[in-house]
Write a protein that holds these residues in place. Structure first.
Motif, PDB file in Angstrom:
ATOM      1  N   ARG A  45       0.830  -1.193   0.000  1.00  0.00           N
ATOM      2  CA  ARG A  45       0.000   0.000   0.000  1.00  0.00           C
ATOM      3  C   ARG A  45       0.873   1.253   0.000  1.00  0.00           C
ATOM      4  NH1 ARG A  45      -4.117  -0.330   4.716  1.00  0.00           N
ATOM      5  NH2 ARG A  45      -2.103  -0.353   5.814  1.00  0.00           N
ATOM      6  N   GLU A  46       0.532   2.216  -0.819  1.00  0.00           N
ATOM      7  CA  GLU A  46       1.352   3.385  -1.071  1.00  0.00           C
ATOM      8  C   GLU A  46       0.583   4.660  -0.777  1.00  0.00           C
ATOM      9  OE1 GLU A  46       3.810   5.265  -4.905  1.00  0.00           O
ATOM     10  OE2 GLU A  46       2.101   3.939  -5.210  1.00  0.00           O
ATOM     11  N   PHE A  47       1.227   5.589  -0.101  1.00  0.00           N
ATOM     12  CA  PHE A  47       0.652   6.897   0.157  1.00  0.00           C
ATOM     13  C   PHE A  47       0.466   7.671  -1.135  1.00  0.00           C
ATOM     14  CE2 PHE A  47       1.693  11.425   0.638  1.00  0.00           C
ATOM     15  CZ  PHE A  47       0.610  11.836   1.405  1.00  0.00           C
ATOM     16  N   VAL A  48      -0.674   8.327  -1.265  1.00  0.00           N
ATOM     17  CA  VAL A  48      -0.960   9.159  -2.426  1.00  0.00           C
ATOM     18  C   VAL A  48      -1.099  10.623  -2.032  1.00  0.00           C
ATOM     19  CG1 VAL A  48      -2.576   9.643  -4.300  1.00  0.00           C
ATOM     20  CG2 VAL A  48      -2.053   7.272  -3.675  1.00  0.00           C
ATOM     21  N   ALA A  49      -1.965  10.913  -1.052  1.00  0.00           N
ATOM     22  CA  ALA A  49      -2.221  12.284  -0.652  1.00  0.00           C
ATOM     23  C   ALA A  49      -2.909  12.295   0.698  1.00  0.00           C
ATOM     24  CB  ALA A  49      -3.080  13.010  -1.690  1.00  0.00           C
ATOM     25  N   CYS A  50      -2.845  13.438   1.383  1.00  0.00           N
ATOM     26  CA  CYS A  50      -3.523  13.574   2.667  1.00  0.00           C
ATOM     27  C   CYS A  50      -3.994  14.999   2.843  1.00  0.00           C
ATOM     28  CB  CYS A  50      -2.623  13.144   3.826  1.00  0.00           C
ATOM     29  SG  CYS A  50      -1.056  14.028   3.951  1.00  0.00           S
ATOM     30  N   ILE A  51      -4.939  15.178   3.765  1.00  0.00           N
ATOM     31  CA  ILE A  51      -5.530  16.482   3.995  1.00  0.00           C
ATOM     32  C   ILE A  51      -5.989  16.567   5.443  1.00  0.00           C
ATOM     33  CG2 ILE A  51      -7.816  15.724   3.234  1.00  0.00           C
ATOM     34  CD1 ILE A  51      -8.152  18.530   1.968  1.00  0.00           C
ATOM     35  N   SER A  52      -5.837  17.718   6.049  1.00  0.00           N
ATOM     36  CA  SER A  52      -6.247  17.923   7.425  1.00  0.00           C
ATOM     37  C   SER A  52      -7.754  18.095   7.510  1.00  0.00           C
ATOM     38  CB  SER A  52      -5.543  19.149   8.005  1.00  0.00           C
ATOM     39  OG  SER A  52      -5.930  20.325   7.310  1.00  0.00           O
ATOM     40  N   GLY A  53      -8.271  18.020   8.736  1.00  0.00           N
ATOM     41  CA  GLY A  53      -9.709  18.123   8.936  1.00  0.00           C
ATOM     42  C   GLY A  53     -10.302  19.420   8.440  1.00  0.00           C
ATOM     43  N   GLY A  54      -9.580  20.507   8.618  1.00  0.00           N
ATOM     44  CA  GLY A  54     -10.048  21.797   8.156  1.00  0.00           C
ATOM     45  C   GLY A  54      -9.811  22.060   6.681  1.00  0.00           C
ATOM     46  N   GLY A  55      -9.061  21.194   6.020  1.00  0.00           N
ATOM     47  CA  GLY A  55      -8.826  21.318   4.592  1.00  0.00           C
ATOM     48  C   GLY A  55      -7.686  22.232   4.202  1.00  0.00           C
ATOM     49  N   VAL A  56      -6.993  22.809   5.173  1.00  0.00           N
ATOM     50  CA  VAL A  56      -5.915  23.730   4.872  1.00  0.00           C
ATOM     51  C   VAL A  56      -4.593  23.006   4.655  1.00  0.00           C
ATOM     52  CG1 VAL A  56      -4.579  25.680   5.744  1.00  0.00           C
ATOM     53  CG2 VAL A  56      -7.045  25.581   6.127  1.00  0.00           C
ATOM     54  N   GLY A  57      -4.281  22.043   5.505  1.00  0.00           N
ATOM     55  CA  GLY A  57      -3.061  21.278   5.366  1.00  0.00           C
ATOM     56  C   GLY A  57      -3.198  20.202   4.307  1.00  0.00           C
ATOM     57  N   LEU A  58      -2.301  20.214   3.317  1.00  0.00           N
ATOM     58  CA  LEU A  58      -2.351  19.275   2.203  1.00  0.00           C
ATOM     59  C   LEU A  58      -0.960  18.746   1.906  1.00  0.00           C
ATOM     60  CD1 LEU A  58      -4.392  21.374  -0.400  1.00  0.00           C
ATOM     61  CD2 LEU A  58      -5.320  19.561   1.053  1.00  0.00           C
ATOM     62  N   ASP A  59      -0.902  17.536   1.390  1.00  0.00           N
ATOM     63  CA  ASP A  59       0.347  17.040   0.843  1.00  0.00           C
ATOM     64  C   ASP A  59       0.041  15.926  -0.140  1.00  0.00           C
ATOM     65  OD1 ASP A  59       3.044  17.064   0.386  1.00  0.00           O
ATOM     66  OD2 ASP A  59       3.619  16.121   2.272  1.00  0.00           O
ATOM     67  N   HIS A  60       0.950  15.740  -1.083  1.00  0.00           N
ATOM     68  CA  HIS A  60       0.822  14.721  -2.114  1.00  0.00           C
ATOM     69  C   HIS A  60       2.153  14.007  -2.286  1.00  0.00           C
ATOM     70  CE1 HIS A  60      -2.250  17.763  -3.015  1.00  0.00           C
ATOM     71  NE2 HIS A  60      -2.956  16.795  -3.563  1.00  0.00           N
ATOM     72  N   ALA A  61       2.079  12.748  -2.629  1.00  0.00           N
ATOM     73  CA  ALA A  61       3.290  11.997  -2.928  1.00  0.00           C
ATOM     74  C   ALA A  61       4.000  12.609  -4.125  1.00  0.00           C
ATOM     75  CB  ALA A  61       2.950  10.539  -3.208  1.00  0.00           C
ATOM     76  N   ASP A  62       5.323  12.514  -4.130  1.00  0.00           N
ATOM     77  CA  ASP A  62       6.091  13.077  -5.235  1.00  0.00           C
ATOM     78  C   ASP A  62       5.655  12.510  -6.585  1.00  0.00           C
ATOM     79  OD1 ASP A  62       9.276  13.275  -3.447  1.00  0.00           O
ATOM     80  OD2 ASP A  62       7.555  14.627  -3.486  1.00  0.00           O
ATOM     81  N   SER A  63       5.254  11.256  -6.599  1.00  0.00           N
ATOM     82  CA  SER A  63       4.882  10.609  -7.842  1.00  0.00           C
ATOM     83  C   SER A  63       3.613  11.176  -8.471  1.00  0.00           C
ATOM     84  CB  SER A  63       4.705   9.102  -7.619  1.00  0.00           C
ATOM     85  OG  SER A  63       3.702   8.845  -6.657  1.00  0.00           O
ATOM     86  N   VAL A  64       2.809  11.903  -7.681  1.00  0.00           N
ATOM     87  CA  VAL A  64       1.552  12.429  -8.206  1.00  0.00           C
ATOM     88  C   VAL A  64       1.465  13.940  -8.144  1.00  0.00           C
ATOM     89  CG1 VAL A  64       0.391  10.296  -7.542  1.00  0.00           C
ATOM     90  CG2 VAL A  64       0.249  12.299  -6.040  1.00  0.00           C
ATOM     91  N   LYS A  65       2.444  14.609  -7.579  1.00  0.00           N
ATOM     92  CA  LYS A  65       2.412  16.067  -7.488  1.00  0.00           C
ATOM     93  C   LYS A  65       2.323  16.688  -8.875  1.00  0.00           C
ATOM     94  CE  LYS A  65       4.724  16.830  -3.070  1.00  0.00           C
ATOM     95  NZ  LYS A  65       5.938  17.329  -2.380  1.00  0.00           N
ATOM     96  N   GLY A  66       1.454  17.666  -8.987  1.00  0.00           N
ATOM     97  CA  GLY A  66       1.227  18.310 -10.269  1.00  0.00           C
ATOM     98  C   GLY A  66       0.192  17.626 -11.122  1.00  0.00           C
ATOM     99  N   ARG A  67      -0.215  16.418 -10.740  1.00  0.00           N
ATOM    100  CA  ARG A  67      -1.229  15.675 -11.492  1.00  0.00           C
ATOM    101  C   ARG A  67      -2.479  15.393 -10.669  1.00  0.00           C
ATOM    102  NH1 ARG A  67      -0.297  10.677 -13.095  1.00  0.00           N
ATOM    103  NH2 ARG A  67       1.187  10.190 -11.420  1.00  0.00           N
ATOM    104  N   PHE A  68      -2.301  15.065  -9.394  1.00  0.00           N
ATOM    105  CA  PHE A  68      -3.423  14.738  -8.521  1.00  0.00           C
ATOM    106  C   PHE A  68      -3.642  15.872  -7.521  1.00  0.00           C
ATOM    107  CE2 PHE A  68      -2.997   9.785  -8.568  1.00  0.00           C
ATOM    108  CZ  PHE A  68      -2.980   9.801  -9.948  1.00  0.00           C
ATOM    109  N   THR A  69      -4.892  16.070  -7.120  1.00  0.00           N
ATOM    110  CA  THR A  69      -5.225  17.069  -6.117  1.00  0.00           C
ATOM    111  C   THR A  69      -6.239  16.495  -5.139  1.00  0.00           C
ATOM    112  OG1 THR A  69      -4.872  18.870  -7.698  1.00  0.00           O
ATOM    113  CG2 THR A  69      -6.068  19.387  -5.675  1.00  0.00           C
TER     114      THR A  69
END
Length: 127
Positions: A45-69
């Motif tokens: 299992r591989e991390f893709v993206a995550c988001i905080s409860g309030g929706g402000v904190g975001l991050d994406h795996a390097d493999s999908v940055k610029g393509r996935f949101t």
């Protein structure tokens, strides 16, 4: 306690787009930090993206940055993953995950940080 149901997967050609959704119930949605993970056959299992409860904190795996949101609509209790410029290597079962977060800005990268998981939705990208 928390139920998660993914939808939106399917078959798409390379370069195409899909939007995945994850409907949550059982807890106040804004109290949940959320993530997207994926698992291809024979792989972990591989991390893709995550988001905080309030929706402000975001991050994406390097493999999908610029393509996935990753995004969320707390009024609709729904998490989203917009996937553009899809590649064959994106083919996998995609899972949403949730964990109760003590702070609205908290998010997590590790699968072991999450307590609740959806059933997954298949994404297949053809070349």
């Amino acid at each position: 306690q928390v139920q998660l149901v993914e939808s939106g997967g399917g078959l798409v050609q390379a370069g195409g787009s899909l939007r995945l959704s994850c409907a949550a119930s059982g807890r106040t949605f804004s109290s949940l930090a959320m993530g997207w993970f994926r698992q291809a056959p024979g792989k972990e299992r591989e991390f893709v993206a995550c988001i905080s409860g309030g929706g402000v904190g975001l991050d994406h795996a390097d493999s999908v940055k610029g393509r996935f949101t990753i995004s969320r609509d707390n009024a609709k209790n729904t998490l989203y993953l917009q996937m553009n410029s899809l590649k064959p290597e994106d083919t996998a079962v995609y899972y949403c995950a949730a964990v109760v977060a003590p702070y609205s800005g908290t998010y997590h990268y590790r699968s072991r940080s999450y307590d609740y998981w959806g059933q997954g939705t298949q994404v297949t990208v053809s070349s």
